[in-house]
Design a protein around this motif. Structure first.
Motif, PDB file in Angstrom:
ATOM      1  N   VAL A  32       0.875  -1.249  -0.102  1.00  0.00           N
ATOM      2  CA  VAL A  32      -0.089   0.015   0.133  1.00  0.00           C
ATOM      3  C   VAL A  32       0.838   1.269   0.009  1.00  0.00           C
ATOM      4  N   THR A  36       0.829   5.314   0.558  1.00  0.00           N
ATOM      5  CA  THR A  36       0.066   6.286   0.984  1.00  0.00           C
ATOM      6  C   THR A  36       0.595   7.831   0.480  1.00  0.00           C
ATOM      7  N   SER A  58       3.895   0.326   2.391  1.00  0.00           N
ATOM      8  CA  SER A  58       3.717  -0.334   3.394  1.00  0.00           C
ATOM      9  C   SER A  58       3.423  -1.837   2.866  1.00  0.00           C
ATOM     10  N   PHE A 107      -5.791   0.191   5.772  1.00  0.00           N
ATOM     11  CA  PHE A 107      -5.145   1.733   5.423  1.00  0.00           C
ATOM     12  C   PHE A 107      -6.036   2.873   5.066  1.00  0.00           C
ATOM     13  N   VAL A 164      -4.867   6.033   0.710  1.00  0.00           N
ATOM     14  CA  VAL A 164      -4.048   5.279   0.140  1.00  0.00           C
ATOM     15  C   VAL A 164      -3.894   5.764  -1.472  1.00  0.00           C
ATOM     16  N   GLN A 165      -2.851   5.971  -2.114  1.00  0.00           N
ATOM     17  CA  GLN A 165      -2.781   6.354  -3.331  1.00  0.00           C
ATOM     18  C   GLN A 165      -2.884   4.938  -4.274  1.00  0.00           C
ATOM     19  N   ALA A 220      -3.091   0.479  -3.982  1.00  0.00           N
ATOM     20  CA  ALA A 220      -2.916  -0.663  -3.258  1.00  0.00           C
ATOM     21  C   ALA A 220      -2.576  -1.904  -4.383  1.00  0.00           C
ATOM     22  N   PRO A 262      -6.865   9.530  -3.595  1.00  0.00           N
ATOM     23  CA  PRO A 262      -6.299   9.273  -2.343  1.00  0.00           C
ATOM     24  C   PRO A 262      -7.084   9.904  -1.183  1.00  0.00           C
ATOM     25  N   ARG A 297      -9.687   3.608   0.741  1.00  0.00           N
ATOM     26  CA  ARG A 297      -9.144   2.697   1.894  1.00  0.00           C
ATOM     27  C   ARG A 297      -9.113   1.633   1.283  1.00  0.00           C
ATOM     28  N   ALA A 309      -9.932  -2.611  -2.159  1.00  0.00           N
ATOM     29  CA  ALA A 309      -9.912  -1.187  -2.187  1.00  0.00           C
ATOM     30  C   ALA A 309     -11.211  -0.488  -2.569  1.00  0.00           C
TER      31      ALA A 309
END
Length: 176
Positions: A42, A44, A49, A62, A65-66, A68, A83, A87, A105
């Motif tokens: 992911v 962000t 991450s 998360f 997020v930009q 996933a 973003p 989620r 996502a």
């Protein structure tokens, strides 16, 4: 590009797009060298991450997020999101005592399904090339990768390109 519209009781909803349980057909083997290490990544906006299936401890969620991605060793499914509203969640579902892992996502705008190839991910943009793990000295490995690609364009033989890059490195470090 991805465009999804869902409605529930007359109101528009934002569904969670779920990918899983894997990228490729996993071959079950006792030999650890041949087992896939799938997981999620992911981004962000600052760093990536990562959660591996073997390290899974509970639902991982998360926000903002930009993108996933559900990633394997060689392939990935990357979902580019909006973003400010997005989620992503990585979760497990146990079926017949076998764990299966999924990535979900919402607000997905674009998707990339394909090989984890540096040039393809760079062309996709949005820092998708951060899925490639170059290791601890990644910045050096990335420079060397770009250098050998440039040499290979001039000398279209990988063997000679490696020899030329080695000679260049030796010349640079000769004074030391």
């Amino acid at each position: 590009d991805v465009e999804i519209e869902t409605w529930s009781e007359g109101r528009q909803t934002n569904p969670l797009i779920i990918w899983g349980p894997s990228i490729v057909n996993d071959v079950q083997t006792e030999d650890k060298r041949f087992q896939q290490e799938d997981g999620a990544a992911v981004f962000t906006g600052e760093d990536v991450s990562r959660i591996k299936e073997k390290d899974y401890e509970g639902d991982s969620s998360f926000n903002f997020v930009q993108w996933a991605a559900y990633e394997g060793q060689y392939f990935t499914t990357l979902m580019l999101t909006e973003p400010q509203q997005s989620r992503a969640v990585f979760f497990q579902k146990i079926i017949d005592e076998t764990p299966y892992y999924f990535l979900g996502a919402n607000h997905v705008q674009q998707a990339f399904l394909g090989p984890k190839q540096y040039d393809l991910l760079s062309d996709f943009g949005h820092n998708a090339n951060k899925l490639i793990k170059f290791g601890f000295f990644g910045f050096i490995a990335e420079i060397l990768y770009k250098a050998i690609k440039a040499i290979h364009q001039a000398v279209p033989n990988w063997g000679f390109s490696i020899i030329i890059l080695t000679i260049i490195i030796k010349i640079i470090f000769f004074p030391l």
